[in-house]
Design a protein around this motif. Sequence first.
Motif, PDB file in Angstrom:
ATOM      1  N   THR A  66      -5.664 -48.401  12.921  1.00 31.95           N
ATOM      2  CA  THR A  66      -5.994 -47.024  13.268  1.00 31.95           C
ATOM      3  C   THR A  66      -7.433 -46.949  13.745  1.00 31.95           C
ATOM      4  OG1 THR A  66      -6.771 -46.411  11.059  1.00 31.95           O
ATOM      5  CG2 THR A  66      -4.394 -46.201  11.488  1.00 31.95           C
ATOM      6  N   LYS A  67      -7.718 -45.941  14.490  1.00 26.29           N
ATOM      7  CA  LYS A  67      -9.064 -45.768  15.039  1.00 26.29           C
ATOM      8  C   LYS A  67     -10.059 -45.398  13.942  1.00 26.29           C
ATOM      9  CE  LYS A  67     -11.465 -43.290  18.709  1.00 26.29           C
ATOM     10  NZ  LYS A  67     -11.317 -42.324  19.785  1.00 26.29           N
ATOM     11  N   ASP A  68      -9.646 -44.512  13.029  1.00 25.72           N
ATOM     12  CA  ASP A  68     -10.576 -43.978  12.038  1.00 25.72           C
ATOM     13  C   ASP A  68     -10.427 -44.550  10.634  1.00 25.72           C
ATOM     14  OD1 ASP A  68     -11.687 -42.267  13.976  1.00 25.72           O
ATOM     15  OD2 ASP A  68     -10.116 -40.779  13.625  1.00 25.72           O
ATOM     16  N   ASP A  69      -9.236 -44.997  10.269  1.00 23.75           N
ATOM     17  CA  ASP A  69      -8.988 -45.375   8.876  1.00 23.75           C
ATOM     18  C   ASP A  69      -8.781 -46.868   8.642  1.00 23.75           C
ATOM     19  OD1 ASP A  69      -9.134 -42.699   7.991  1.00 23.75           O
ATOM     20  OD2 ASP A  69      -7.073 -42.361   8.648  1.00 23.75           O
ATOM     21  N   GLY A  70      -8.988 -47.688   9.638  1.00 28.32           N
ATOM     22  CA  GLY A  70      -8.841 -49.123   9.442  1.00 28.32           C
ATOM     23  C   GLY A  70      -7.421 -49.610   9.665  1.00 28.32           C
TER      24      GLY A  70
END
Length: 147
Positions: free
Chosen positions: A26-30
């Motif tokens: 994911t872009k924001d959550d790893g």
Amino acid sequence: MFVVSPDLTEIAPVERRVDTLLQVETKDDGTYLFAIESQRRRDPKKPAAWAYYLSYMHAKFGHQPVLVVLCPDEATARWAARPITLGIPDHPSLTVRPLVLGPGNTPIVTDAKDVVRGTRDLERPDVRAAELLPLRACPASLRRGSG
């Protein structure tokens, strides 16, 4: 109370396999690892296996593991959704809460166009697969009857 050997080495190799393992970045959550298991009926050995899978995946890959259990009937889904608690009752060391998808919480898909329409904007095949997880295929016998 008595002292037990601290050696947790498994002497004989034990085969442990999840049905499907997807890595989703994911872009924001790893990065997440989705362990997908199909469960057709209750199996008293599965809760321990699921806890093992999650712990092992986290130790081996260093990513957050997510257990997804697909159940074809509501009774199995209710059983699989129960938290798996290891440790002292008032202070568990590990609690596993599977993400269970079954008849009570997923839509029935009767038309392949609905699946394509819902995923055509997704660019990566692994993300498309993850998007399809909550969908259940309508049995052919019901499609024939609906006419």
